[in-house]
Design an enzyme around this catalytic site. Sequence first.
Site, PDB file in Angstrom:
ATOM      1  N   ILE A  77       0.837  -1.202   0.000  1.00  0.00           N
ATOM      2  CA  ILE A  77       0.000   0.000   0.000  1.00  0.00           C
ATOM      3  C   ILE A  77       0.874   1.256   0.000  1.00  0.00           C
ATOM      4  O   ILE A  77       0.700   2.157  -0.841  1.00  0.00           O
ATOM      5  CB  ILE A  77      -0.952   0.004   1.222  1.00  0.00           C
ATOM      6  CG1 ILE A  77      -1.852  -1.249   1.210  1.00  0.00           C
ATOM      7  CG2 ILE A  77      -1.789   1.277   1.267  1.00  0.00           C
ATOM      8  CD1 ILE A  77      -2.746  -1.397  -0.007  1.00  0.00           C
TER       9      ILE A  77
ATOM     10  N   GLU B 294      10.266   3.230   6.274  1.00  0.00           N
ATOM     11  CA  GLU B 294      10.029   1.801   6.521  1.00  0.00           C
ATOM     12  C   GLU B 294      10.881   1.348   7.694  1.00  0.00           C
ATOM     13  O   GLU B 294      12.080   1.578   7.720  1.00  0.00           O
ATOM     14  CB  GLU B 294      10.363   1.002   5.260  1.00  0.00           C
ATOM     15  CG  GLU B 294      10.368  -0.502   5.434  1.00  0.00           C
ATOM     16  CD  GLU B 294       9.079  -1.057   6.050  1.00  0.00           C
ATOM     17  OE1 GLU B 294       7.990  -0.726   5.551  1.00  0.00           O
ATOM     18  OE2 GLU B 294       9.175  -1.791   7.061  1.00  0.00           O
TER      19      GLU B 294
ATOM     20  N   THR C 205       2.905  -7.925   5.931  1.00  0.00           N
ATOM     21  CA  THR C 205       1.853  -8.720   5.307  1.00  0.00           C
ATOM     22  C   THR C 205       2.060  -8.835   3.795  1.00  0.00           C
ATOM     23  O   THR C 205       1.641  -9.817   3.175  1.00  0.00           O
ATOM     24  CB  THR C 205       0.492  -8.075   5.634  1.00  0.00           C
ATOM     25  OG1 THR C 205       0.439  -7.850   7.052  1.00  0.00           O
ATOM     26  CG2 THR C 205      -0.666  -8.967   5.256  1.00  0.00           C
TER      27      THR C 205
ATOM     28  N   HIS D  13      -7.826 -10.548  -6.627  1.00  0.00           N
ATOM     29  CA  HIS D  13      -9.210 -10.971  -6.446  1.00  0.00           C
ATOM     30  C   HIS D  13     -10.150 -10.304  -7.440  1.00  0.00           C
ATOM     31  O   HIS D  13      -9.939  -9.159  -7.841  1.00  0.00           O
ATOM     32  CB  HIS D  13      -9.674 -10.654  -5.017  1.00  0.00           C
ATOM     33  CG  HIS D  13      -9.024 -11.532  -3.989  1.00  0.00           C
ATOM     34  ND1 HIS D  13      -9.475 -12.806  -3.735  1.00  0.00           N
ATOM     35  CD2 HIS D  13      -7.953 -11.340  -3.179  1.00  0.00           C
ATOM     36  CE1 HIS D  13      -8.705 -13.356  -2.790  1.00  0.00           C
ATOM     37  NE2 HIS D  13      -7.770 -12.478  -2.438  1.00  0.00           N
TER      38      HIS D  13
ATOM     39  N   VAL E  20       9.206   5.142  12.517  1.00  0.00           N
ATOM     40  CA  VAL E  20       8.694   6.418  13.015  1.00  0.00           C
ATOM     41  C   VAL E  20       8.244   6.205  14.468  1.00  0.00           C
ATOM     42  O   VAL E  20       7.404   5.358  14.744  1.00  0.00           O
ATOM     43  CB  VAL E  20       7.531   6.919  12.143  1.00  0.00           C
ATOM     44  CG1 VAL E  20       6.890   8.159  12.751  1.00  0.00           C
ATOM     45  CG2 VAL E  20       8.036   7.213  10.729  1.00  0.00           C
TER      46      VAL E  20
ATOM     47  N   GLU F  96      -6.685  -5.406   4.974  1.00  0.00           N
ATOM     48  CA  GLU F  96      -6.379  -6.833   4.862  1.00  0.00           C
ATOM     49  C   GLU F  96      -6.833  -7.283   3.480  1.00  0.00           C
ATOM     50  O   GLU F  96      -6.933  -6.458   2.575  1.00  0.00           O
ATOM     51  CB  GLU F  96      -7.056  -7.596   6.007  1.00  0.00           C
ATOM     52  CG  GLU F  96      -8.529  -7.300   6.166  1.00  0.00           C
ATOM     53  CD  GLU F  96      -9.264  -8.370   6.949  1.00  0.00           C
ATOM     54  OE1 GLU F  96      -8.944  -9.555   6.786  1.00  0.00           O
ATOM     55  OE2 GLU F  96     -10.177  -8.028   7.705  1.00  0.00           O
ATOM     56  N   SER F  97      -7.096  -8.568   3.296  1.00  0.00           N
ATOM     57  CA  SER F  97      -7.548  -9.040   1.991  1.00  0.00           C
ATOM     58  C   SER F  97      -8.816  -8.300   1.595  1.00  0.00           C
ATOM     59  O   SER F  97      -9.698  -8.119   2.433  1.00  0.00           O
ATOM     60  CB  SER F  97      -7.824 -10.540   2.045  1.00  0.00           C
ATOM     61  OG  SER F  97      -8.266 -11.001   0.800  1.00  0.00           O
TER      62      SER F  97
ATOM     63  N   CYS G 136      23.138 -23.174  -2.000  1.00  0.00           N
ATOM     64  CA  CYS G 136      23.575 -21.870  -2.519  1.00  0.00           C
ATOM     65  C   CYS G 136      23.901 -20.825  -1.453  1.00  0.00           C
ATOM     66  O   CYS G 136      24.539 -19.828  -1.756  1.00  0.00           O
ATOM     67  CB  CYS G 136      22.556 -21.308  -3.508  1.00  0.00           C
ATOM     68  SG  CYS G 136      20.983 -20.885  -2.771  1.00  0.00           S
TER      69      CYS G 136
END
Lengths: 489, 435
Positions: free
Chosen positions: A18, A37, A46, A55, A176, A348-349, A453
Amino acid sequence: MIKQRPSFDIAIIGAGIIGTAIARELARYQVKIALFEKDADVGQGTSCRNSGVVHAGFTCPVGSLKAEVCMEGNRVFADFCRELDVPYKKVGKLVIARDKEQIPELYRLRYVGQENGVDLRIIGWDDIKKMEPNVSAAVAAMHSPDSAITNPYLLSIACAENAVMNGVEIFLNTAVRDIEWKESSYLLQTGQGDYRADYVINAAGLYSDRIARMSGEDNYRIYPNRGEYYILDNNKSHLISRLIYPVPPLNSGGLGIHLTPTVDGNILIGPSTEYIDKRDDFSTTVPVLEQLLKEARDFVPGISAKDRIRSYAGIRSKIVPPSRGGFGDFIIKASPTRETFINLIGIESPGLTSAPGIARYVVNMIDQRENLRRKNDFQDSRKANVVFSELPETDKVRLSRENPDYGEVVCRCEGITKGEILSALNNPLGVRTVKGIKYRTRATMGRCQGGYCLSRIINIMQEAGMEFTDITLNGGTSRLFSGQVKGVI
Amino acid sequence: MSGDLLSCNLLCEEERDLVIIGAGPAGLAAAISAYRQGVRDILIIEREARPGGILNQCIHDGFGLHKFSQALTGPEYIDRFIKEVAELNIEILTGSLVTGLSRDKVVTVSNRKQGLFRIRAEAVILAMGSRERSAGAIGLPGQRPAGIYTAGLAQNLMNIHNIMIGKRAVILGSGDIGLIMARRLTLEGASVEAVIELMPYPGGLQRNIVQCLQDYKISLRLSQTVIRVEGKDRVEAVLVSGVDDRLEPVPGTEERIECDTLILSVGLIPENELSREAGIQLDPATEGPLVTDSYSTGVPGIFCCGNVLHIHDVVDYVSDEAEKAGVMAAGYILRESRERSGEDRNFIYMEAGTGIKYILPQLVKPDFRGEFSLRVEKPGKNVEILFLAGDKVLFKKKYYRVDPSQMLRISCPDGLLTGQDLVAGQPAAVKVVVE
């Protein structure tokens, strides 16, 4: 002496899908933007711990904000991914009714979907069998051809990179801690110094209630809700060709444990639904993992425990308390006391799908106040790094002979070359962690999970000038090594 | 098929009589033995910068006890083979990964010097070894912080790269590499809090239990498992629980052990990506190819030996097996016995019956005089291993003690299988059971 504090027009808090999508959308305009961030990379909450599903919009209540931004997101998603050079596959979805009692719910979903403008049809067992021959017997299903899949963490990375290309400044490892309204702008206090901004956009996901509180908004509360997943070996990708969902269990607050084909050919099983106390407890648990495997095998008996290559958990930032359950609508609102402080709560979703729509929505809110002016040099496309294994053979031969780094395969399972590791390590966001390389290249994501690896990746990081004792999995104190075995004699 | 040929025409730069994939103990021994049979055009392809395979990082001793009656370190053991390969002028292409193998024996290789290219081989010996089972493959519950390593990776980091992985470790699984690493970490000043084993018996060899755990007073906890990894950034602790007969955690038996590192030694898996790509049939019990008594896979001209075929307990037996595979591949190349496994009807199918995890080779001719490799499913004392044709006992062998960690080798007695009725088109089956 008074230190000059860096000052921005707009500060975005949280570089998940977002926050990064908003940053990229705002970068079209003549504004100075900072993206903060707390983690060492973008999309680490998430945004990297979900199903990666685009969706169609049939679970969003008619007339809700969720329906509005989800429908817009689904409409533009293919273009969004094309511009940002991120995988997108319109695979479609089946919501499968296992017994007759579930059929009315299918029709209800179809009704909701059709009201939202989603193309849906109900099909019987014969058609299900034809479309998904490995699925066990069912009575009916709803087919949604417009459901799609993408790579959620690459999308966050791509949005952030494109934003940075267009002038957005990104501050990683920068949490923050407090926000004050002072001398007609916001003063953001972070662990890495103070910053000023005229607008604050709170896209802090699981922590959005805490950021909102800094604006004096005490009414929001996030109830973390965990979903666990299994990832299956990509040698089982043939088992399903589209998203396989159950009829959503009533009031669970999830969509039910489903099977998701990923853009990389794995299958995801999950997510479960469980309210938890701590919003950073990404633990998987014994009983849930067992349940995932059981439910997946009920759907597709060809899946076995041997196919597992990884488990992980994501956390939904729910605004409905456990006592009520189910879903709430997205909240995208300016603080009642300060119109320049915009909170995004409970995304959320289908937050991933809605990201382009939400970004537009937030930009419109600011535009209405500020009459934003477009830049004329905005670059809307961003190029992904080379994925060697996906190149046509003639290109592979040419590239591997031109540049030895593409002749050296580092990750055996996923066929990732040193050239790709180096591109990932030199990413435009300046992320220099093992997970940063993992998400950008898929190295360590295959069936051996880095057994082969990882030591090679460490060598490449050392060659690039990093001290091995400074190498972290994902920033902070996630150091991989404690020192040397033997000192230099 | 036509696609393969077409792209091969574009890319195939050389042809070789024998291509061996992997220059570890299996690949090197196979090369030497094929050379001795008269094959001269041999190429060994190795992904590492030097030959030796996993033995390069196995700096402990105990290798060569069977083969050389000497306790050698891994590098010492493999050095004997590396030197011999060099003396015979057998070519090793190092730093090169085989990325593809087709049914018609076209090998796709990638390296820094040549980029991506192809080689057509008359015969191929698969000697890719194995990989370690990962945390994800066992569904390890809990967080995913830094500090979780498989035992072989930990061994690689410590012994090859001189990197210390942590200070306080718990080891999950008692496979041999885990036991070796328990001692190694202890010797380097780390504290090993415990070795946790899900099963009621250890996964590694008895000699390693004694020499790596008991000698250092490291506790081995049987019938326990890790039910949660704790720690956000770095491992902080593991929650350990007892398990019941069905291997399910028993509530109330949990114990939290603080540590900064979790080492996994939970099994090896034969690395058969290339075999699958070439359409070779695998045995679900070994997770390696189904082979005949000539170590031939179901694809004519592709042979297999070492840990890619089945997981061995000691390297000496890998060398033995690889020598045989080398002889057979040479025979194929030199046209002495070009058998086509799977199409040849005159095989007896060796079936792993009650108590036997697997038996190898799975397909043998009635005149087979070689050796069977097999493993039992669980430990036992005073047991008999029976070879049965229907109800008739063909042969039996007594053991005072058997362990799943130990690979048993049984020489096929003369004439054991010659009496078997071979019905045309139907393989006869001989069942092997533990009693």
